[in-house]
Design a protein around this motif. Structure first.
Motif, PDB file in Angstrom:
ATOM      1  N   LEU A 258     -21.225  -9.431  -9.863  1.00 10.33           N
ATOM      2  CA  LEU A 258     -20.853  -9.792 -11.233  1.00 10.33           C
ATOM      3  C   LEU A 258     -19.524 -10.524 -11.240  1.00 10.33           C
ATOM      4  O   LEU A 258     -19.326 -11.473 -12.020  1.00 10.33           O
ATOM      5  N   ASN A 259     -18.623 -10.127 -10.367  1.00  3.55           N
ATOM      6  CA  ASN A 259     -17.333 -10.797 -10.266  1.00  3.55           C
ATOM      7  C   ASN A 259     -17.474 -12.222  -9.757  1.00  3.55           C
ATOM      8  O   ASN A 259     -16.737 -13.116 -10.172  1.00  3.55           O
ATOM      9  N   ARG A 260     -18.450 -12.455  -8.857  1.00  2.76           N
ATOM     10  CA  ARG A 260     -18.588 -13.768  -8.229  1.00  2.76           C
ATOM     11  C   ARG A 260     -19.592 -14.672  -8.942  1.00  2.76           C
ATOM     12  O   ARG A 260     -19.526 -15.891  -8.815  1.00  2.76           O
ATOM     13  N   GLU A 261     -20.553 -14.096  -9.645  1.00  5.96           N
ATOM     14  CA  GLU A 261     -21.703 -14.857 -10.132  1.00  5.96           C
ATOM     15  C   GLU A 261     -21.333 -15.812 -11.269  1.00  5.96           C
ATOM     16  O   GLU A 261     -20.637 -15.446 -12.213  1.00  5.96           O
ATOM     17  N   SER A 262     -21.806 -17.058 -11.171  1.00 10.74           N
ATOM     18  CA  SER A 262     -21.560 -18.037 -12.226  1.00 10.74           C
ATOM     19  C   SER A 262     -22.831 -18.415 -12.976  1.00 10.74           C
ATOM     20  O   SER A 262     -22.751 -19.099 -13.991  1.00 10.74           O
ATOM     21  N   ASP A 291     -14.858   1.943  -8.118  1.00  9.20           N
ATOM     22  CA  ASP A 291     -15.719   0.801  -8.439  1.00  9.20           C
ATOM     23  C   ASP A 291     -15.758   0.563  -9.943  1.00  9.20           C
ATOM     24  O   ASP A 291     -15.808  -0.590 -10.400  1.00  9.20           O
ATOM     25  N   LEU A 292     -15.743   1.621 -10.730  1.00  8.70           N
ATOM     26  CA  LEU A 292     -15.709   1.461 -12.186  1.00  8.70           C
ATOM     27  C   LEU A 292     -14.409   0.801 -12.630  1.00  8.70           C
ATOM     28  O   LEU A 292     -14.399  -0.001 -13.571  1.00  8.70           O
ATOM     29  N   ASP A 297     -11.670  -4.280 -14.581  1.00 11.13           N
ATOM     30  CA  ASP A 297     -10.875  -5.478 -14.313  1.00 11.13           C
ATOM     31  C   ASP A 297     -11.727  -6.738 -14.426  1.00 11.13           C
ATOM     32  O   ASP A 297     -11.299  -7.749 -14.997  1.00 11.13           O
ATOM     33  N   VAL A 298     -12.922  -6.687 -13.871  1.00  8.97           N
ATOM     34  CA  VAL A 298     -13.820  -7.847 -13.923  1.00  8.97           C
ATOM     35  C   VAL A 298     -14.179  -8.173 -15.366  1.00  8.97           C
ATOM     36  O   VAL A 298     -14.185  -9.343 -15.778  1.00  8.97           O
TER      37      VAL A 298
END
Length: 494
Positions: A258-262, A291-292, A297-298
């Motif tokens: 989710l952090n990387r996906e565009s 992880d939560l 943060d994400v």
């Protein structure tokens, strides 16, 4: 080996092959086969049989990489044989997948269907009509030890055909618990590196299966009878509810993705699964606490970075944020990023000034979703707490300083999450930070080279899957992708 074209026997190598050793002659011979003029279905079958036999018989000698196999697939897809008889050839290839059992031939057939389907959704629709989904599930479960490359391609094909259309309920019912557990075990069994070739395809299959279960249960097709609770169980959520402690790597990786996906559609798939996990009592604490915190943060970063046009995606983030804060172990002290969350939520509903310039006019859905979040007991703000002062860009940059790695109490029903948040596959989510960086680079190069600068030379909006080391996408490919249409897409916003 056998196929829908009849029994395929391995012929003796042509004499000319011994006279002209090498890949160059191999490709020339292949060109001749796919250039055959065929006027009847029988002749087309003969040509396809020759094509499959020739490619697979010499796979070990001339085809050593996925690129080599893809090149042979495109020889057929770009041939006169295919362009003249597309519908018939496609159907014959689909039928051959149902009947074939040779790993080498399956690898070529799956590659053909995958690349053709990405350009022509009619191929994936034909596969669904002909009952290919259960066959793919069977092959994925059985063929991992035969050929790792084939196994990855099978995973990709199942994902691609499933994300552009609604699967038949009778096919979903056939999925067994052990198949879903097998997919989770693959993720646990490979390395902790998310870039491992198996991670991404397997995770995407699990995400799309969850989506299909949600759609079938909460947005039934008018052409199919609604499934009963006993007949269709979401096996992804069931597995994590009963065996979640065994499959922690999956949870770590979907947060990282989710952090990387565009790609917007993939972000939505991840968010929908997170929503179910955070609103199902048995999976409230599936994730590790650290992880939560990374997920918080994400979400802060993404909510600040989404462009004004990404209203539906912003709503989905807010819908997931509420149960994340209300039901998971984040509700216990010490409360993570309480001040930053309150500032963000206040910014999102601010009217006038820099905050409104950043988030745009506040719509009623945003007000409702933000209001739900701020009522989380540990997050409740004082009523006299002012909105963040200062320019929107300064406030955003300050918040972006957080460390980012390179029975429902909510009145929102799962139906809203399932049916209102859709996006065409392949559409990329914009990024304010990236767009501002591009503008600064454009201005700098404009000063250096003058007004005649070719803007294509500084185009870095990227493509692919939004992972580190993203590859650029051509304008033509991007335009083709944007034309894709999802049958899940609906009008309006709940």
């Amino acid at each position: 080996m056998s196929s829908s074209f009849g029994t395929v026997c391995k012929p003796a190598p042509p004499a000319s092959l011994h006279e002209h050793q090498g890949a160059k002659y191999y490709i020339q011979e292949l060109d001749d086969i796919v250039s055959t003029q065929c006027q009847t279905h029988g002749l087309i079958d003969d040509a396809l049989r020759s094509y499959l036999t020739f490619v697979t018989n010499y796979k070990g000698e001339y085809l050593h990489t996925e690129y080599d196999i893809a090149r042979c697939a495109f020889k057929l897809l770009e041939s006169v044989l295919f362009s003249t008889h597309k519908d018939y050839v496609r159907r014959q290839v689909v039928f051959s997948l149902l009947e074939e059992d040779s790993p080498d031939t399956l690898h070529l057939i799956v590659t053909l269907l995958l690349f053709d389907g990405r350009d022509n959704e009619a191929t994936f629709e034909m596969m669904n009509e002909e009952g290919i989904f259960p066959k793919l599930v069977e092959l994925i479960h059985e063929k991992k030890d035969d050929d790792a490359g084939l196994h990855r391609m099978l995973l990709e094909l199942l994902y691609e055909m499933s994300r552009i259309q609604r699967l038949r309920v009778q096919d979903l019912i056939l999925i067994e618990d052990d198949f879903v557990q097998y997919l989770f075990q693959i993720i646990e069994g490979v390395s902790d590196d998310v870039n491992d070739p198996y991670h991404y395809p397997v995770i995407r299959v699990l995400l799309i299966l969850n989506e299909q279960y949600m759609v079938s249960a909460h947005d039934p097709s008018p052409t199919q009878p609604p499934p009963t609770t006993s007949s269709l169980t979401n096996k992804v959520i069931k597995t994590l509810s009963t065996h979640g402690s065994r499959y922690k790597t999956f949870g770590e990786n979907i947060i990282l993705l989710l952090n990387r996906e565009s790609e917007t559609s993939l972000q939505l798939l991840i968010l929908k699964l997170l929503y179910l996990l955070f609103t199902t009592p048995l999976t409230y604490e599936y994730f590790y606490t650290n992880d939560l915190r990374v997920l918080v943060d994400v979400m802060i970063r993404n909510l600040l970075d989404l462009p004004l046009s990404a209203v539906a995606l912003r709503h989905t983030y807010l819908r997931v944020l509420y149960p994340l804060l209300a039901y998971t172990q984040l509700k216990h002290p010490p409360h993570y990023k309480r001040d930053e969350l309150l500032r963000l939520l206040n910014m999102m509903t601010a009217t006038g000034g820099a905050m409104e310039n950043h988030f745009g006019a506040v719509d009623e859905t945003t007000k409702r979703l933000v209001g739900r979040c701020v009522r989380v007991p540990w997050l409740k703000a004082d009523t006299d707490e002012p909105n963040e002062d200062g320019e929107g860009k300064v406030a955003r940059n300050k918040l972006l300083g957080v460390e980012i790695p390179a029975g429902m109490a909510s009145s929102l029903s799962v139906v809203e999450v399932t049916t209102t948040q859709k996006e065409r596959p392949g559409v990329l989510t914009g990024s304010r930070e990236r767009e501002e960086g591009q503008e600064r680079e454009r201005e700098a190069k404009g000063k250096l080279y003058g007004d005649d600068l070719d803007v294509q030379t500084i185009r870095h909006d990227g493509g692919g899957h939004g992972r580190e080391g993203r590859t650029d996408t051509s304008t033509a490919a991007a335009a083709a992708t944007l034309q894709e249409k999802s049958p899940f897409e609906v009008e309006g916003e709940a």
